[in-house]
Design an enzyme around this catalytic site. Structure first.
Site, PDB file in Angstrom:
ATOM      1  N   CYS A  82       1.011  -1.076   0.047  1.00 55.98           N
ATOM      2  CA  CYS A  82       0.059  -0.173  -0.098  1.00 55.98           C
ATOM      3  C   CYS A  82       0.772   1.223   0.038  1.00 55.98           C
ATOM      4  O   CYS A  82       1.365   1.633  -1.123  1.00 55.98           O
ATOM      5  CB  CYS A  82      -1.001  -0.182   1.103  1.00 55.98           C
ATOM      6  SG  CYS A  82      -2.184   1.178   0.896  1.00 55.98           S
ATOM      7  N   HIS A 180      -3.012  -5.651   1.526  1.00 52.85           N
ATOM      8  CA  HIS A 180      -2.529  -5.798   3.025  1.00 52.85           C
ATOM      9  C   HIS A 180      -2.316  -7.363   3.169  1.00 52.85           C
ATOM     10  O   HIS A 180      -3.158  -7.596   4.026  1.00 52.85           O
ATOM     11  CB  HIS A 180      -3.077  -4.993   4.071  1.00 52.85           C
ATOM     12  CG  HIS A 180      -2.893  -3.342   3.777  1.00 52.85           C
ATOM     13  ND1 HIS A 180      -1.812  -2.574   4.084  1.00 52.85           N
ATOM     14  CD2 HIS A 180      -3.837  -2.510   3.203  1.00 52.85           C
ATOM     15  CE1 HIS A 180      -2.073  -1.525   3.796  1.00 52.85           C
ATOM     16  NE2 HIS A 180      -3.261  -1.518   3.430  1.00 52.85           N
ATOM     17  N   GLU A 182      -0.879  -8.736   5.032  1.00 52.88           N
ATOM     18  CA  GLU A 182       0.040  -8.632   6.428  1.00 52.88           C
ATOM     19  C   GLU A 182      -1.232  -8.672   7.458  1.00 52.88           C
ATOM     20  O   GLU A 182      -1.097  -9.106   8.805  1.00 52.88           O
ATOM     21  CB  GLU A 182       0.965  -7.341   6.920  1.00 52.88           C
ATOM     22  CG  GLU A 182       0.154  -6.129   7.051  1.00 52.88           C
ATOM     23  CD  GLU A 182       0.043  -5.350   5.611  1.00 52.88           C
ATOM     24  OE1 GLU A 182       0.354  -6.007   4.522  1.00 52.88           O
ATOM     25  OE2 GLU A 182      -0.255  -4.138   5.751  1.00 52.88           O
TER      26      GLU A 182
END
Lengths: 203, 300
Positions: A82, A180, A182
């Site tokens: 991002c 994302h 993560e």
């Protein structure tokens, strides 16, 4: 290589903890990076999600920008999600007037390309290089790639109104996603990146 | 994850909570005009909070305080590219509907405005836009999360420049989390009853040692050292209200607070950025505010 690769996470602002957790699950040791001298200890770097304008200001104010640009030019593997994708882009549209990037990826990114937060969304993407299971892509006020050079390998794209916009790209030792991984608990992107870092350390 | 969690498309729990994760380590600044929003963005704000009057003025002027004029919010949205938040009154779900239709990125259901409902908060699951809510203790935080809040800020006492309540509330929340972590599993049922929060959420916090959403601090932060102290106490980011635009040199103070938030554990940096900032906002001791005028006591 013997032992774990050491991967830094740029820790001036953003979702640092999520990347640390994902990298450690993928078999790397991690370091938070806020100062130039901390770059000396690392084999790779992650630039997390966050606000790219803030990261840009802070890396300049604390004299991290030039060492980062040099390290990227010298082949340091870097993964950006991002805001991290924006930081790695050579060119940016819709940035603030004085916004700079670190560069390295021959792409033009558009900030907030999907719209405002009410337009943020998640969906499954198929990414051949990561295996048959789809990747859950979480887009949060995300950028996308508007234009890209011939050296850039596109791993995944979205096609609003039929036009292709890459959202996951790779070029040399640099990897970037608009979304994302993560925050999902699926660490395949991080494992892929850790493997890249291991490869460069061996070589 | 809550049972209300949706899994596809826009407005999912992950998208809402994830937005707050991206703000971590950052400073969210109260602004009342597009000009102030631009100053905040240039100084490194991670987001701006659009409101009609900063808390210090709400406190001084009194009266009923409401959602901002849509024209003002539009003006700010059109001026900056960072996220724009705005405040709705506690329980005022139509103000929230309006803010969502204007395209704000986060709604603060805020005790700084005059509550619109003294029994019910907004059902925040009903919205695509995410919400942040204030809390003075863990039970209050968990009740807000149960209603759908995707981010929590400790309340502090807004509009005072007195950081003491911010520290009290942050320490309280963190202390109650530590207590849960140390409880044997069979005592969590009573703990949930005492916290007046759902058992599943209490168990989740006991296991994780943290809230399931991001925890920022707010209410009385006026200096770089205030921000850094709150980060050292466990805040994941900082809201600054009146502290910036009620001070002598807003641009420089804003930038200093941003830097001190990133380097919260480095006194050399905090010392350096604290030099030459001019007048801080004129403070108001929380102790001297009569009980009924304390904003933190709104909400339950």
């Amino acid at each position: 290589m013997s032992g774990m690769p050491v991967i830094g996470v740029l820790a001036v602002q953003g979702d640092v903890r999520e990347h640390v957790r994902a990298l450690e699950s993928a078999g790397a040791a991690t370091r938070a990076i806020r100062r130039p001298r901390e770059l000396e200890e690392i084999d790779g770097l992650v630039i997390p999600g966050g606000e790219s304008t803030v990261m840009d200001k802070l890396v300049r104010a604390f004299e991290l920008r030039d060492p980062l640009v040099t390290a990227i030019r010298d082949g340091l593997p870097v993964y950006g999600s991002c805001a991290g994708m924006i930081m790695l882009a050579d060119r940016i549209t819709d940035g603030t007037s004085d916004q700079q990037t670190l560069g390295g990826l021959d792409i033009t990114v558009r900030r907030n390309a999907f719209g405002r937060q009410v337009d943020s969304y998640e969906e499954d993407l198929h990414i051949r290089q990561l295996g048959p299971q789809p990747v859950r892509a979480v887009f949060i006020r995300a950028p996308w790639v508007e234009q890209w050079g011939s050296e850039v390998e596109v791993l995944a794209s979205v096609r609003p109104l039929g036009r292709e916009h890459p959202v996951a790209v790779r070029q040399g030792n640099l990897l970037a996603t608009s979304f994302h991984p993560e925050v999902t608990g699926d660490h395949r992107f991080h494992s892929h990146f850790v493997a890249t870092v291991r490869g460069t350390v061996v070589a | 994850m809550n049972e209300n969690t949706t899994t596809t498309g826009t407005g999912t729990t992950r998208v809402k909570r994830g937005m707050a994760e991206m703000l971590k380590g950052g400073v969210i600044m109260d602004v009342v005009t597009p000009e102030q929003a631009k100053i905040a963005e240039d100084a490194g704000a991670v987001a701006v909070m659009a409101l009609e009057r900063v808390p210090a003025d709400i406190r001084a002027q009194g009266g009923v305080s409401r959602m901002s004029d849509p024209d003002m919010i539009d003006g700010i949205i059109n001026t900056v590219s960072i996220p724009v938040m705005a405040k709705a009154r506690i329980g005022h779900f139509v103000e929230a509907q309006v803010l969502q239709s204007l395209g704000v990125d986060y709604i603060d259901e805020s005790e700084v405005l005059t509550p619109a409902d003294y029994a019910n908060h907004i059902d925040k699951w009903a919205f695509t836009v995410p919400f942040v809510c204030g809390a003075t203790n863990l039970g209050e935080a968990l009740r807000r999360i149960t209603e759908g809040a995707a981010m929590i800020r400790s309340k502090g006492e807004a509009g005072t420049g007195d950081v003491s309540n911010a520290t009290t509330h942050m320490r309280q929340i963190r202390q109650e989390i530590r207590r849960l972590q140390n409880l044997p599993e069979d005592e969590l049922y009573v703990a949930a009853k005492e916290l007046q929060a759902p058992y599943d959420l209490v168990k989740e916090v006991a296991e994780a040692g943290k809230l399931p959403v991001v925890l920022f601090t707010a209410g009385g932060i006026a200096t770089p050292a205030d921000a850094a102290m709150m980060m050292q106490l466990g805040a994941e980011g900082v809201f600054v209200g009146s502290g910036i635009f009620k001070s002598g040199n807003p641009a420089q103070r804003a930038e200093a607070i941003v830097k001190a938030t990133t380097f919260y554990d480095d006194p050399d940096v905090i010392a350096k950025v604290s030099r030459g900032l001019g007048e801080a906002m004129v403070g108001l001791n929380v102790d001297e505010i009569p009980q009924p005028h304390r904003l933190a006591e709104r909400g339950w």
